[in-house]
Scaffold this active site. Sequence first.
Site, PDB file in Angstrom:
ATOM      1  N   GLY A  69      69.724 -45.781  -3.005  1.00 21.40           N
ATOM      2  CA  GLY A  69      68.850 -45.441  -4.185  1.00 21.40           C
ATOM      3  C   GLY A  69      67.663 -45.223  -3.657  1.00 21.40           C
ATOM      4  N   THR A  70      67.224 -45.530  -2.957  1.00 20.82           N
ATOM      5  CA  THR A  70      66.522 -45.087  -2.359  1.00 20.82           C
ATOM      6  C   THR A  70      65.853 -43.467  -2.289  1.00 20.82           C
ATOM      7  OG1 THR A  70      65.510 -46.876  -0.822  1.00 20.82           O
ATOM      8  CG2 THR A  70      64.238 -45.581  -0.546  1.00 20.82           C
ATOM      9  N   ASN A 150      64.707 -55.442 -11.148  1.00 23.82           N
ATOM     10  CA  ASN A 150      65.232 -55.577 -10.269  1.00 23.82           C
ATOM     11  C   ASN A 150      64.957 -56.413  -9.653  1.00 23.82           C
ATOM     12  OD1 ASN A 150      62.835 -54.323  -9.062  1.00 23.82           O
ATOM     13  ND2 ASN A 150      63.537 -54.988  -7.470  1.00 23.82           N
ATOM     14  N   GLN A 178      69.968 -51.153 -10.673  1.00 19.37           N
ATOM     15  CA  GLN A 178      70.047 -52.328 -11.059  1.00 19.37           C
ATOM     16  C   GLN A 178      71.034 -52.530 -12.731  1.00 19.37           C
ATOM     17  OE1 GLN A 178      70.256 -54.954  -9.383  1.00 19.37           O
ATOM     18  NE2 GLN A 178      68.687 -54.529  -8.010  1.00 19.37           N
ATOM     19  N   SER A 198      72.960 -47.006  -7.170  1.00 20.04           N
ATOM     20  CA  SER A 198      73.697 -47.258  -5.546  1.00 20.04           C
ATOM     21  C   SER A 198      74.334 -47.957  -5.519  1.00 20.04           C
ATOM     22  CB  SER A 198      71.877 -47.940  -5.505  1.00 20.04           C
ATOM     23  OG  SER A 198      72.195 -48.519  -3.888  1.00 20.04           O
ATOM     24  N   ALA A 199      75.569 -47.856  -4.613  1.00 21.64           N
ATOM     25  CA  ALA A 199      76.703 -48.157  -4.619  1.00 21.64           C
ATOM     26  C   ALA A 199      77.278 -49.263  -4.042  1.00 21.64           C
ATOM     27  CB  ALA A 199      78.294 -47.213  -3.558  1.00 21.64           C
ATOM     28  N   HIS A 200      75.768 -49.940  -3.319  1.00 25.17           N
ATOM     29  CA  HIS A 200      76.159 -51.290  -2.518  1.00 25.17           C
ATOM     30  C   HIS A 200      75.517 -52.376  -3.435  1.00 25.17           C
ATOM     31  CE1 HIS A 200      71.364 -52.253  -1.866  1.00 25.17           C
ATOM     32  NE2 HIS A 200      71.640 -51.157  -1.666  1.00 25.17           N
ATOM     33  N   THR A 236      76.075 -33.222   6.057  1.00 30.37           N
ATOM     34  CA  THR A 236      77.411 -33.738   5.976  1.00 30.37           C
ATOM     35  C   THR A 236      77.752 -34.897   4.915  1.00 30.37           C
ATOM     36  OG1 THR A 236      77.476 -32.894   7.894  1.00 30.37           O
ATOM     37  CG2 THR A 236      79.322 -34.229   7.344  1.00 30.37           C
ATOM     38  N   CYS A 324      64.164 -55.906  -0.732  1.00 27.35           N
ATOM     39  CA  CYS A 324      63.320 -54.876   0.051  1.00 27.35           C
ATOM     40  C   CYS A 324      61.881 -55.266   1.194  1.00 27.35           C
ATOM     41  CB  CYS A 324      62.802 -53.682  -0.260  1.00 27.35           C
ATOM     42  SG  CYS A 324      64.357 -52.405  -1.353  1.00 27.35           S
TER      43      CYS A 324
HETATM   44  N1  PLP Z   1      65.874 -49.708  -7.424  1.00 24.23           N
HETATM   45  C1  PLP Z   1      66.237 -50.700  -7.372  1.00 24.23           C
HETATM   46  C2  PLP Z   1      65.269 -51.216  -9.073  1.00 24.23           C
HETATM   47  C3  PLP Z   1      66.723 -51.602  -6.800  1.00 24.23           C
HETATM   48  O1  PLP Z   1      66.645 -52.915  -7.145  1.00 24.23           O
HETATM   49  C4  PLP Z   1      66.406 -51.151  -4.880  1.00 24.23           C
HETATM   50  C5  PLP Z   1      67.282 -51.810  -4.011  1.00 24.23           C
HETATM   51  O2  PLP Z   1      66.950 -53.401  -4.269  1.00 24.23           O
HETATM   52  C6  PLP Z   1      66.237 -49.796  -5.128  1.00 24.23           C
HETATM   53  C7  PLP Z   1      66.010 -48.797  -5.564  1.00 24.23           C
HETATM   54  C8  PLP Z   1      66.937 -49.181  -3.692  1.00 24.23           C
HETATM   55  O3  PLP Z   1      68.426 -49.190  -3.068  1.00 24.23           O
HETATM   56  P1  PLP Z   1      68.736 -49.238  -1.722  1.00 24.23           P
HETATM   57  O4  PLP Z   1      68.908 -50.679  -1.370  1.00 24.23           O
HETATM   58  O5  PLP Z   1      70.149 -48.431  -2.060  1.00 24.23           O
HETATM   59  O6  PLP Z   1      68.107 -47.649  -0.815  1.00 24.23           O
END
Ligand code: PLP
Length: 389
Positions: A69-70, A150, A178, A198-200, A236, A324
């Site tokens: 996601g980042t 988040n 989110q 973001s998949a996780h 890749t 994070c």
């Molecule tokens: N954006 C939001 C709103 C998030 O909550 C997060 C992760 O906490 C991210 C971006 C970043 O995603 P990733 O953990 O896949 O880098």
Amino acid sequence: MIYLDYNATTPLCAPAREAMLPYFDQDFGNASSIHAAGRAARAAIDNARDKLAAILRANPHELVFTGSGTESNNLAVLGLARSQRHRGRHLICSSVEHHAVLHAFKHLRRNEGFEVTLLPVDSTGLVDPEELARALRPDTTLVSIMAANNETGVIQPMRDIADACRSRGVLLHSDMVQAFAKLRGDVADVPVDAASFSAHKFYGPKGAGLLYLRAGISIESIQFGGAHENQRRPGTENVAAIAGMAAAAEWALLDSVIEQARQDTLRDRLWGGISRCFPSAQQNGATATRLANTLNVSFPGLDSETLLMALDLEGICASSGSACMVGSVVASHVLLAMGMTPATARAAVRFSLGKQTTTREIDAGVEAVGRVCQRLSRHAAARDAYAVA
Ligand code: PLP
């Protein structure tokens, strides 16, 4: 262990694990190779792209696979701002964005001559679309507003925000990391130009992200080396993770409406219990429309770091601020932007629920919070008395 930190990450669901396994093993080929092994990998990526596009009601070529996601947020902000710089250098984002957005904007302001307007939020955490409309200028090229926060779960009025941007021809990116499977938010429903996932966060693997980019919008790549993902993201492809992300997305959506209602009830049960055992506790962002799974609580007089450590000893996993920033004692920028005092912001704990959360876990969680708060309040009172003496 009672896991109440689903906004930080979610466990991998069985369909995602199954979808991934072949690509660690017999189908290990590089999707860029023209031989049979490569073609099998390419087919898996194409298949995942088709599934995800159908879910988002987008065209397959509008999806860019990324590593997180980042990365999706970085690519959207840096790539779109740079590709539009001939049109203007004014950018707008909200003050409650994730750091993956905020720090990308900061980089553009500090190092590349862009001007950035940070839109304030009100005490409930909401952006005012009219204020956004007033902040738009002839040289504004990009706005980035997250769909759901988040930390607090607060949901932004994306349709009104999109209308304001559209009517002025300004690109809109939304961090939907989110929101996926918690809100109805396909890109046909909310007309954004770009959106990050973001998949996780939806029971898929870590290290797999997605950027939706509306057809016809040009973006500058932020990495160099290959022509993957239609020249938009070289490298890749992580075939297993991409296959897992698509399977997880389908699985997460299967019962999402029922699941949101169930989590909403559990979240309220958790809050009811906490407010009974710690009457001065306050819910943050509760008066706005929120994600059903998110509860952000300030415990006045206590500090979140100590609370989280004590809860951890009781087997409860929760977090403060953004996951994070774990280990950080800095008050959450989101809560400060909502006008909270640093002390109240530093007393905040985020509980976030998920598909595996049960009523029994919520009740056990409430009991643990009660024990921890009682103990820590006694210590705080003793410390204060000692300080006065
Ligand atoms: N954006 C939001 C709103 C998030 O909550 C997060 C992760 O906490 C991210 C971006 C970043 O995603 P990733 O953990 O896949 O880098």
